[in-house]
Write an enzyme that holds these catalytic residues in place. Sequence first.
Site, PDB file in Angstrom:
ATOM      1  N   CYS A   1      51.301  -7.858  21.575  1.00 43.87           N
ATOM      2  CA  CYS A   1      50.404  -6.733  21.825  1.00 43.87           C
ATOM      3  C   CYS A   1      49.432  -6.544  20.665  1.00 43.87           C
ATOM      4  O   CYS A   1      48.341  -6.016  20.847  1.00 43.87           O
ATOM      5  CB  CYS A   1      51.197  -5.465  22.075  1.00 43.87           C
ATOM      6  SG  CYS A   1      52.380  -5.067  20.769  1.00 43.87           S
TER       7      CYS A   1
ATOM      8  N   HIS B   1      54.539  -0.860  19.000  1.00 40.36           N
ATOM      9  CA  HIS B   1      53.672  -1.382  20.055  1.00 40.36           C
ATOM     10  C   HIS B   1      52.230  -1.017  19.733  1.00 40.36           C
ATOM     11  O   HIS B   1      51.952   0.018  19.119  1.00 40.36           O
ATOM     12  CB  HIS B   1      54.083  -0.787  21.404  1.00 40.36           C
ATOM     13  CG  HIS B   1      53.244  -1.254  22.550  1.00 40.36           C
ATOM     14  ND1 HIS B   1      53.161  -2.574  22.919  1.00 40.36           N
ATOM     15  CD2 HIS B   1      52.450  -0.563  23.414  1.00 40.36           C
ATOM     16  CE1 HIS B   1      52.360  -2.691  23.958  1.00 40.36           C
ATOM     17  NE2 HIS B   1      51.909  -1.481  24.273  1.00 40.36           N
TER      18      HIS B   1
END
Length: 1037
Positions: free
Chosen positions: A454, A873
């Site tokens: 990510c 994330h």
Amino acid sequence: MDKILEAVMLSSYPTNVKQGLARRVIEAAKQPMDSAQCWAMLELSTKLFLVGDTKFKREIGQEVLEVYGRYHLEAFLEFFNAHFLLTLLQEGYGTPGHPSPYVLDYVQLGLQFVPDGPAAEGVFALLRLEVLRKVCERPGPRQCAKVARLLSQYPRCIPDGRHRLLFCQQLVRCIGQFQCLAEGEEGIVEFLSHVNRVSGLLPKIWRAQASSILPSLKELFAIISSTEEQEPPSNALASVVQYVPLELMDGVIRNLTNDDSITDAQMMTAISRMIDWVSWPLGKNIDKWIITLLKGLAAVKKFSILIEVSLSKIEKVFSKLLYPIVREAALSVLKYMLLSFQHSHEAFHLLLPHIPKMVASLAEEDSNSRANCLEELAELIHCMVFRFSGFPDLYEPVMEAIKDLHVPNEDRIKQLLGQNAWTSQKNELVCFYPRLAAKSDTGKIGLINLGNTCYMNSVIQALFMASDFRHCVLHLPEDNSQPLMTKLQWLFAFLEHSQRPAVSPESFLSASWTPWFSPGAQQDCSEYLKYLLDRLHEEEKTGKRICQKLKQSNTLSPPEEHPNPSPTAVEKMFGGKIVTRIRCLRCLNVSTREEAFTDLSLAFPPPDRRRRRLGSVMLPVEDVRLQGPPSPAKTQAPGTEGVRRQRKHCIAGNALPPVVSIEILGFKEPGGHREEEKKVEKKEEEKELEKKKEEEKEEEVKEKAEKKKEKKMDEKKEEKKEEEEKEKEEKKKEEEGCLGPRTGGSQGVASGEQMCGPEGSRSVPDLLNYFLSPETLTAENRYHCEHCASLQDAEKVVELSEGPRYLILTLLRFSFDLRTMRRKKILDNVSIPLFLRLPMAGGCPQQDRGQACAAYDLCSVVVHSGISSESGHYYCYAREGATATVNPPGSVGLSSAEKPPGLESQWYLFNDTRVSFSSFESVSNVTSFFPKDTAYVLFYRQRAREGLRAEPRSPRPHSEPALHKDLVEAISKDNILYLQEQEKEARSRSAYISTLPKSPPWGRDFDEDKDEDDEDSPGGCDPAAGGSGSSFHRLVF
């Protein structure tokens, strides 16, 4: 003459005598003769070649045929006709039951003398059919190799049209029945040579007709997956797979594993027989096909097949490590089978009795692959022992055998186990098995997460949404010397034009991989961004240098020097310059250094440095609101803004966010209050306060005079407002007290800006002011002055000398805690302005303020969710970069149609494969709602300058650049493939739904009532109303 030659061949003379006599006859045959004599000689030579019982007779027959083909062509063609060949091929030549094995050699020999023409076309048409018939009869390896040699020399004999597909399939069938009956080495080598010749014919046919590849592979799979045949197919089929292009492998495996018509028994039989191919010595890429099929089965969760095949075949694969010729492929398959079999120790324990013997055998062997095999085998064993600990009695002999070999560290073991587990195959093959979902309503395309990637996805989306940079990348010519930029161009092109909801950045990830990153682990997106931009910059610079040298080498003129080479794309888009000035406080000498940058790393100031200290040369943060026309006091010259802008401006309800302007000056003239900053006593600070007040009064008088000339204003009202502001300022100063001077390298902040929010909140202007604020270098941080030739106290100032088109700001949220010896994250909420105005070196003079300041609009924000840089994330908020104009400083009270460009533009949220609409309000409030989600990397785009009086206007629409042919074709093919996948999925769902029972009566009644009473209801489930369907039975609970 034929009688003479026949008599010589049948005589009992020695071979050398017969050879001499035969040569005289052959020489005589070159002379002219009648057709009857020619015919007789051709019949004799045919007999000698086809049924001669010695090699000598066959050689003489061949020489006679060649002489008549060269010197008596007309007679040769009359003899070597289509009817004769048909009889020869169908009935054979020789005694019944023992046809000559040299018929195909004879045909190949004669074809070299057949000239082009109608007769030749007839012969080749006949041979195309006869070759197909011959292959359908399943000849042995020797005869099949002769067919392959004939077709390789004369491609016109290869069957065409639909017969070509049939020929390929029958040839695969032939190879599947090959068996090596010889036991000696020569016989085995000859068998391998025949197989290699036959299988080598297939890629030639495939190159001529690519559509024949898949039918051939389908036939091959039908052979190896058959559960009815008692005799297993030959391992020679491995020679067919080695010629299949690797780019087709993923698609073929995907189709196999997703084909519902293939039963588990057939799939298990096929994969078992493919694993047996590991023993085929001439196979290439066999291990890749086996491993990819195993991964494909894991991706579709057919674990029962994998378990049974692994347990039944792993010992056989392990035994192949003894043979160097197949060792590499066997080791690759063994590693995957063991590392993926992590749910049980059963497979590993099957090998334990064999490992010590294998290690001892490899240790004694003298081969190039021995050492590498031992190292990889030891690493594999350590991984298995780590995974399945608790069996010391079983493992002791094994560990004793490998005690002298390298021991991998724990990180390496965990990495290998994590990458190869069956449950992790979904991430690796996700691009082969995408979710068949519709493209996002936003029109934007997501990026598939390839396993903690990510950090890359968020950076790529931010760069893609930087429209100027995207256009620059897409404009890259096809014949360039920038492989990484080309990969980025392809990725951007697919993000722009693909019909898929998400694409896989696997190829770009491999090309841009940061060497020190650990695969599968979370990484720092800012670190990756810096590495990526540096790679792109260096690659383009190197390419230009090479091109320049090539041009110079092709010209006779002396090389031209280019002191200022053209900037790279990275320099054009993200390159800026900062000037660092250090002034010695003893001799007042100033040293200046200019440096290039692509991003600015902004540190967080200490809590006690949040507000600007009094007496600083820093000017305050300008806070311009869009809620009404500016008061005259707000349009003063830059030098008089200091004390009067320390109000709190909160963003509440539907109020627009503030337009923020940062203005920072450099050094003041020597001898002012800057000299007094070296004193830390409170009395000196109070003197500075008094001086500051006097200076501000003088500046206010000047400002009033200027404003009287420019505008007619009510002086009494203005003075009243100024007095109120002064009173409030005095109260604030009394409450805040005076801060001491800044020493020892710690950095201060700009004055007075207080953003709406709880105590302790910060803003991007705070961090920028802290970055650009002057610093006093004392104590251990003293500066070595060349003028004084010693370490001296000094003053350091950083200024922007050239603003980049895209300003990248990284908020340094990750720090190392010396107390806990761990990296921690600063979770402070930072207010992000939509607009920034940054001064360039030399300040912002009033007469040319629009040209000396750089105005920036926020275009992307990369957010980190988590409490550590090693976890969490990343996702990205972004909007299209607007090509806006810098508005005059006074144009702040604008109507909705005249608001600064980009304020109303659409924001998007890019979260890996998911793309959704968003807003600037969501960007501003993300940390308020989710304390662990904090802005990390910001992208600002510079506005175009068109003069001070330029009218604000909407962004100019960008036309996407045209792509080169190969890229367009690749995207088109992928889009067609995706549509086919969608159609297949729709058909499957339709077939499934048709098998379901119809909706119950009460469900249908409910739908009918709803349609009657709530037709066109804006809040219904109708797609037009934003719902997901219009019928009750389609809802899923």
